[in-house]
Scaffold this motif. Structure first.
Motif, mmCIF file in Angstrom:
data_model
loop_
_atom_site.group_PDB
_atom_site.id
_atom_site.type_symbol
_atom_site.label_atom_id
_atom_site.label_comp_id
_atom_site.label_asym_id
_atom_site.label_seq_id
_atom_site.Cartn_x
_atom_site.Cartn_y
_atom_site.Cartn_z
ATOM 1 N N TRP A 1 -4.647 1.276 -7.288
ATOM 2 C CA TRP A 1 -3.660 0.738 -6.221
ATOM 3 C C TRP A 1 -3.983 0.978 -4.882
ATOM 4 C CZ3 TRP A 1 1.232 -1.663 -7.721
ATOM 5 C CH2 TRP A 1 1.931 -1.904 -6.638
ATOM 6 N N TRP B 1 0.872 -1.180 -0.155
ATOM 7 C CA TRP B 1 0.067 -0.037 0.051
ATOM 8 C C TRP B 1 1.057 1.059 0.018
ATOM 9 C CZ3 TRP B 1 -4.110 0.799 4.246
ATOM 10 C CH2 TRP B 1 -5.105 1.984 4.047
ATOM 11 N N LEU C 1 -0.264 14.067 -7.776
ATOM 12 C CA LEU C 1 -0.443 12.480 -7.310
ATOM 13 C C LEU C 1 -0.263 12.224 -6.308
ATOM 14 C CD1 LEU C 1 1.785 11.126 -10.555
ATOM 15 C CD2 LEU C 1 -0.621 11.015 -10.192
ATOM 16 N N TRP C 2 0.511 13.022 -5.147
ATOM 17 C CA TRP C 2 0.601 12.741 -3.944
ATOM 18 C C TRP C 2 -0.707 12.933 -3.201
ATOM 19 C CZ3 TRP C 2 3.983 10.890 -0.234
ATOM 20 C CH2 TRP C 2 3.269 11.008 1.196
ATOM 21 N N ILE D 1 -1.196 7.299 -15.005
ATOM 22 C CA ILE D 1 -0.402 7.228 -13.835
ATOM 23 C C ILE D 1 -1.467 7.428 -12.640
ATOM 24 C CG2 ILE D 1 1.193 7.891 -12.003
ATOM 25 C CD1 ILE D 1 2.770 8.628 -14.697
ATOM 26 N N LEU E 1 -2.512 4.731 -10.133
ATOM 27 C CA LEU E 1 -2.290 4.932 -8.562
ATOM 28 C C LEU E 1 -3.695 4.732 -7.860
ATOM 29 C CD1 LEU E 1 -0.483 6.096 -6.432
ATOM 30 C CD2 LEU E 1 -1.060 8.605 -7.178
ATOM 31 N N ALA F 1 -3.122 10.050 -4.133
ATOM 32 C CA ALA F 1 -3.035 8.932 -3.337
ATOM 33 C C ALA F 1 -3.394 9.130 -1.733
ATOM 34 C CB ALA F 1 -1.251 8.590 -3.476
ATOM 35 N N THR G 1 4.145 1.623 -0.951
ATOM 36 C CA THR G 1 5.137 1.871 -2.166
ATOM 37 C C THR G 1 4.810 3.035 -3.086
ATOM 38 O OG1 THR G 1 5.662 -0.647 -2.188
ATOM 39 C CG2 THR G 1 5.968 0.601 -4.100
ATOM 40 N N PRO G 2 3.640 3.174 -3.317
ATOM 41 C CA PRO G 2 3.553 4.361 -4.538
ATOM 42 C C PRO G 2 3.721 5.824 -3.659
ATOM 43 C CG PRO G 2 1.492 3.273 -4.058
ATOM 44 C CD PRO G 2 2.427 2.498 -3.660
ATOM 45 N N ALA H 1 7.416 6.281 -3.746
ATOM 46 C CA ALA H 1 8.006 6.633 -5.225
ATOM 47 C C ALA H 1 7.561 8.123 -5.529
ATOM 48 C CB ALA H 1 7.334 5.722 -6.057
ATOM 49 N N ILE H 2 6.158 8.353 -5.014
ATOM 50 C CA ILE H 2 6.236 9.986 -5.243
ATOM 51 C C ILE H 2 6.730 10.902 -4.543
ATOM 52 C CG2 ILE H 2 4.048 11.845 -5.234
ATOM 53 C CD1 ILE H 2 2.107 9.077 -5.645
#
Length: 435
Positions: free
Chosen positions: A320, A214, A231-232, A313, A317, A235, A216-217, A220-221
């Motif tokens: 995910w 959960w 994107l943050w 993406i 995301l 998420a 991991t992204p 990466a972000i």
């Protein structure tokens, strides 16, 4: 009943078939799994199936997808659960991704706007049907009806945060189960049977593994783009949503719409109804509408990517962080199912949340109706009370007419959702071209 064994390859084929055919919302999806897995193949017993379903109702997230994951886990452990849960989602996710990409580039075209005029009108009838069904099934006592009314007022009149309303309803249900169980019409708990040791090790392993998946992204972000990137925000928001998604997708749509439209400014009000219409026409859980929101949110703030790549993406995301928690809940808590299924206060909390969800969906229904039927809706305040006031001159007679047609098709003629959506979409095109 003598249960049949299921080899792994056949399990994969069956759940792939279920994923491709899982239209009709959670009721239709659960019925499909029951027919395939209990009636025809006898891989799961009737009592176990119902116990698993009741267990999934206790968890946040789409209960049909989690039931598929739980059955896969029962048959083949973690690998079975991952395959069953993923195959339940992947076909619908691919279709929603394709439709979201098309929507992002064609939404300003006149014919596309006319098409979605009919879809949004049909969504009104669909949500109203969901409201009546859930209310009829859930509000069987005065206390539950009071919780539903309070939840509606809290959201529609006072704009309280959705997670707070859910928590308060759960606390009220747990308290009622302890002091006045008759208020919730709870069935008495069965006498506990033989139980093995508490499965703490299995739960800890699931939390660590799926918690890392959960997270991991986020890592990466944070490293690649920074915590100020959209994107943050995507998420974080959809991870929070995954924790409070009790009662199915309809329950969180109002909260998601409120935040995506007025909080973050990712979408316009009518676009939420468009997204729901797309999700209604695809297989898989209705919560895939979150993917539509994630795609558009990233598409409209793409830097440093192209809009299309950013949309991909954002959609990936969102999917995910929406479904990774579902696997965590199942693998962490499934070993406890025999211990928690008769916990009275837990069942009371769930009953309280379920009752409040009716008020939540009522709020969603009114919100959708105002923004579909009127071009302009004012959002004012009178003291602590929020006032949503439409401009009556902005009433869209085309949307109103199509909504009446959709209501007649669903409530009077008993048409299916895809069929109703198709007719109303065609009607929208005709009216759009005529005007």
């Amino acid at each position: 009943m003598q249960l049949a064994s299921a080899n792994f390859a056949e399990t994969v084929r069956v759940f792939a078939r279920i994923g491709l055919l899982s239209f009709g919302g959670p009721a239709g999806q659960i019925a499909l799994m029951h027919r395939e897995l209990v009636d025809e193949r006898k891989w799961v017993g009737e009592e176990d199936f119902l116990n698993g379903l009741n267990f999934c109702h206790l968890l946040p997230g789409p209960e049909a997808q989690q039931l598929a994951t739980w059955i896969g886990w029962r048959l083949h452990g973690w690998r079975g659960g991952v395959v069953a849960g993923a195959l339940f989602v992947i076909p619908g996710a691919l279709v929603v991704l394709l439709l979201s990409a098309l929507y992002a580039v064609a939404a300003d075209l006149a014919w596309f706007e006319a098409l979605f005029l009919g879809i949004k009108a049909a969504v009104l009838a669909i949500v109203a049907q969901a409201l009546l069904r859930i209310a009829g099934r859930s509000l069987d006592t005065g206390f539950k009806r009071a919780l539903a009314l309070l939840a509606f007022a809290s959201l529609f009149l006072f704009a309280l945060p959705f997670p707070l309303v859910v928590l308060l309803a759960g606390a009220a249900g747990a308290l009622a189960a302890w002091k006045r169980p008759g208020w919730l019409a709870l069935k008495p708990a069965a006498a506990p049977g033989e139980r093995g040791p508490r499965p703490w090790k299995a739960t800890l392993k699931a939390v660590l593994v799926w918690g890392a998946i959960w997270a991991t992204p986020f890592i990466a972000i944070a490293i690649g783009l920074g915590r100020e990137h959209r994107l943050w925000d995507i998420a974080m928001f959809f991870s929070q949503l995954a924790v409070v998604t009790f009662g199915g997708a309809y329950a969180v749509l109002a909260y998601m719409a409120q935040e995506a439209v007025t909080g973050f400014g990712w979408l316009q009000p009518g676009e939420m109804a468009d997204g729901l219409g797309l999700a209604e026409t695809t297989p898989g859980p209705l919560i895939l509408v979150t993917q539509f929101v994630g795609y558009l949110a990233a598409f409209r703030a793409p830097e440093p990517f192209t809009p299309f790549v950013a949309g991909l993406i954002g959609a990936g995301l969102t999917t995910w962080v929406t479904f990774a928690p579902c696997f965590l809940w199942i693998f962490a808590f499934a070993p406890w199912i025999e211990r928690v299924r008769d916990a009275v206060r837990l069942k009371g909390a769930l009953a309280g949340v379920t009752a409040a969800i009716v008020g939540v969906i009522a709020n969603l229904t009114v919100w959708f109706a105002l923004h579909v039927l009127f071009a302009r809706v004012g959002d004012g305040a009178a003291g602590p009370v929020r006032v949503l006031a439409p401009e009556w001159a902005s009433f869209d007679w085309r949307a109103g007419s199509l909504a009446l047609v959709a209501g007649a098709l669903i409530f009077r003629l008993g048409w299916s959702v895809p069929r109703t959506l198709a007719v109303c979409a065609g009607g929208g095109l005709l009216l759009g071209c005529a005007t």
